[in-house]
Write a protein that holds these residues in place. Structure first.
Motif, short mmCIF file in Angstrom:
data_model
loop_
_atom_site.label_atom_id
_atom_site.label_comp_id
_atom_site.label_asym_id
_atom_site.label_seq_id
_atom_site.Cartn_x
_atom_site.Cartn_y
_atom_site.Cartn_z
N ALA A 127 0.97 -1.16 -0.02
CA ALA A 127 0.01 -0.09 -0.10
C ALA A 127 0.87 1.28 -0.16
N SER A 128 0.31 2.44 -0.59
CA SER A 128 1.12 3.64 -0.44
C SER A 128 1.29 4.05 1.02
N VAL A 129 2.48 4.77 1.34
CA VAL A 129 2.48 5.31 2.53
C VAL A 129 2.78 6.90 2.32
N TYR A 130 2.17 7.60 3.01
CA TYR A 130 2.24 9.29 2.57
C TYR A 130 2.97 9.88 4.04
N HIS A 131 3.98 10.44 3.97
CA HIS A 131 4.43 11.24 5.00
C HIS A 131 4.21 12.73 4.71
N MET A 132 3.74 13.45 5.78
CA MET A 132 3.34 14.85 5.28
C MET A 132 4.03 15.55 6.56
N ASP A 133 4.83 16.68 6.47
CA ASP A 133 5.15 17.79 7.16
C ASP A 133 4.42 19.11 6.77
N LEU A 134 3.53 19.66 7.72
CA LEU A 134 2.86 20.77 7.34
C LEU A 134 2.88 21.77 8.52
N GLU A 135 2.24 23.05 7.91
CA GLU A 135 2.15 24.23 8.71
C GLU A 135 0.97 24.90 8.29
N LEU A 136 0.22 25.21 9.39
CA LEU A 136 -1.03 26.25 9.04
C LEU A 136 -0.50 27.59 9.50
N SER A 137 -0.92 28.28 8.65
CA SER A 137 -0.80 29.90 8.90
C SER A 137 -1.99 30.31 10.10
N ASN A 138 -1.49 31.56 10.73
CA ASN A 138 -2.22 31.81 11.93
C ASN A 138 -3.78 32.02 11.61
N ASP A 139 -4.07 32.79 10.34
CA ASP A 139 -5.23 33.05 10.00
C ASP A 139 -6.20 31.67 9.43
N LEU A 140 -5.35 30.58 9.44
CA LEU A 140 -6.21 29.39 8.78
C LEU A 140 -6.50 29.37 7.58
N THR A 141 -5.86 29.92 6.54
CA THR A 141 -6.10 30.20 5.16
C THR A 141 -5.19 29.71 4.31
N LEU A 280 1.78 18.14 11.91
CA LEU A 280 1.20 19.49 11.50
C LEU A 280 1.61 20.50 12.72
N ARG A 281 2.04 21.70 12.25
CA ARG A 281 2.24 22.87 13.23
C ARG A 281 1.12 23.72 12.86
N ALA A 282 0.47 24.18 13.96
CA ALA A 282 -0.71 24.98 13.97
C ALA A 282 -0.97 25.97 15.25
N PRO A 283 -1.69 26.79 15.07
CA PRO A 283 -2.10 27.91 16.22
C PRO A 283 -2.24 27.09 17.47
N ALA A 284 -1.55 27.42 18.71
CA ALA A 284 -1.66 26.57 19.87
C ALA A 284 -3.23 26.42 20.27
N GLY A 285 -3.93 27.28 20.25
CA GLY A 285 -5.29 27.35 20.51
C GLY A 285 -6.44 26.54 19.76
N LEU A 286 -5.92 25.95 18.55
CA LEU A 286 -6.68 25.34 17.55
C LEU A 286 -7.00 23.66 18.31
N GLN A 287 -8.24 23.54 18.31
CA GLN A 287 -8.65 22.10 18.64
C GLN A 287 -8.71 21.33 17.53
N LEU A 288 -7.90 20.31 17.17
CA LEU A 288 -7.65 19.44 16.07
C LEU A 288 -8.65 18.04 15.95
N VAL A 289 -9.16 18.02 14.98
CA VAL A 289 -9.94 16.88 14.85
C VAL A 289 -9.20 16.03 13.59
N ALA A 290 -8.92 14.91 13.36
CA ALA A 290 -8.29 14.29 12.27
C ALA A 290 -8.51 12.70 12.04
N SER A 291 -8.49 12.32 10.94
CA SER A 291 -8.27 10.90 10.87
C SER A 291 -7.04 10.24 11.61
N GLY A 292 -7.37 8.90 12.09
CA GLY A 292 -6.53 8.22 12.88
C GLY A 292 -6.26 8.67 14.34
#
Length: 422
Positions: A127-141, A280-292
């Protein structure tokens, strides 16, 4: 107190699941998970020294905002048809550069599977294996980062190209591919279907059973209205909903590469079961919901860093809000979480009870849900509900019992319907 589901509702749902698999609330087709998994090994989830993506792609959230703005100016050039360059398929397959582990390691994914489902790890070694290293901006856009995909040709013919889908380009957003590598050597992809399909050339052709590592530096613009089919890709109403936001390997089936654009009433995703390791790097106050499940966390100051492991699954979904409260209940070895704004607590607790009761019933009637977590999250989706691997997005207007044009029974049936898709 757990509220039992209405008997007639469950009978209707059981019939619907068995005779009309693929349907969704308001005629939305299914995209649920298909479990399977491989040998237990230990992995280090910290970035490797060779490729610190935080430094190479986006060092800080401020840098993300500046970089993505600059990247957006390159969109026109990046998405024009280009002369195909040979891809170094004959080169050795490189080790992962984002996580200190081998491509065959399945240890990080065990945390998201029930004991009975772990045996399936052996069944999807190709099966394919995905590795991601991501960053969200402060305004989430804005989202930026790097992705590596370990891809194996499981077909019986050589592949002269591998296609990936860029679904944000069909959903009022924008994906910009800034660089593409095959086995560590940069190549030039071509773009098709309104820039929603990216063709990565394989030269020489990739033989059956052989693997390559595809690597991308990319940036994503997230819309604040619209969001494509059913409004599933958007930041709106203070809620981030990121369906199919990453470059996704297309399916090669009996008709070749499956690349059509889905109708407005359809589900855009058609994908093979894969494994996902996402930092994922994101603003500290963001409550995250994700697969897995979350397998590593941390951060300091105004930024958090969270790593999720998901799979086997056909997709990876991400949502979040700074305003979410979470309510939880245990069903066997699975924890069920209900995310909503505090003012919707009564409805959120009802959703939790209905989902827990449905999960228990379907475990008994259809077979065991394979994951250790099931999340239900209120979003601005235009559908009543949409299912993703391990996550259910529910229309937020259904939670407002005083203002909603729908009775509570619609919210209950939507929750049960989407749990059945899991």
């Amino acid at each position: 107190m757990e509220r039992p589901l209405r008997g007639l509702l469950l009978l209707w749902l059981a019939s619907a699941v068995l005779t009309a698999a693929g349907c969704r609330a308001q005629a939305t087709p299914t995209a649920g998970p298909t479990p399977a998994i491989g040998p237990t090994q230990t992995a280090t989830l910290a970035p490797t020294e060779e490729a610190p993506v935080v430094e190479q792609a986006t060092a800080t959230t401020a840098a993300v905002e500046g970089d993505v703005t600059e990247m957006a100016t390159q969109t026109q050039a990046a998405t024009q048809p280009a002369v195909t360059q040979p891809a170094p398929v004959s080169q050795p397959v490189p080790d992962p550069s984002l996580f200190e582990m081998s491509w065959q390691e399945r240890g990080p994914f065990q945390a998201g599977l029930l004991d009975g489902a772990e045996a399936a790890l052996e069944e999807l070694q190709a099966a394919s294996v995905y590795h991601m290293d991501l960053e969200l901006s402060n305004d989430l856009t804005q989202l930026a980062g790097r992705q590596e995909v370990f891809y194996t040709n499981r077909e019986d013919v050589p592949l002269e190209e591998v296609y990936l889908r860029l679904f944000p380009n069909l959903a009022d957003g924008r994906t910009t591919i800034n660089a593409t590598w095959v086995n560590g050597i940069e190549v030039q992809p071509n773009f098709e279907l309104e820039d929603s399909a990216m063709r990565v050339p394989m030269q020489p052709a990739l033989p059956p059973g052989q693997s390559v590592v595809l690597r991308f530096d990319f940036a994503v613009e997230i819309p604040t209205e619209g969001g494509g089919n059913y409004g599933t890709f958007v930041f709106n109403e203070d809620i981030l909903a990121l369906a199919h936001f990453y470059p996704m390997v297309a399916v090669y089936d009996d008709e070749g590469w499956n690349l059509e654009i889905a109708p407005e009433s359809g589900d855009v995703v058609y994908a093979d079961s894969s494994f996902y390791l996402v930092r994922l790097r994101a603003p500290a106050g963001l409550q995250l919901v994700a697969s897995g499940v979350e397998v590593a966390g941390g951060g300091s100051g105004e930024q958090q860093q969270v790593t999720f492991a998901a799979g086997p699954a056909r997709d990876f979904y991400l949502a979040g809000s700074e305003g979410f409260a979470v309510y939880s209940e245990q069903v066997g070895a699975t924890i069920v979480n209900s995310y909503a704004f505090p003012e919707f607590e009564p409805a959120a607790r009802d959703v939790l009870d209905w989902a827990s009761s449905a999960l228990q019933t379907f475990n008994e009637q259809f077979g065991q849900y394979p994951y250790t977590e099931l999340d239900l999250v209120t979003t601005p989706t235009l559908a009543l509900g949409v299912e993703y691997p391990g996550v259910i997005a529910v229309n937020m207007t259904l939670y407002d019992m005083e203002e909603s044009r729908y009775p509570a029974a619609v919210l209950e049936s939507t929750v049960a319907h989407e749990v059945a898709h899991q």
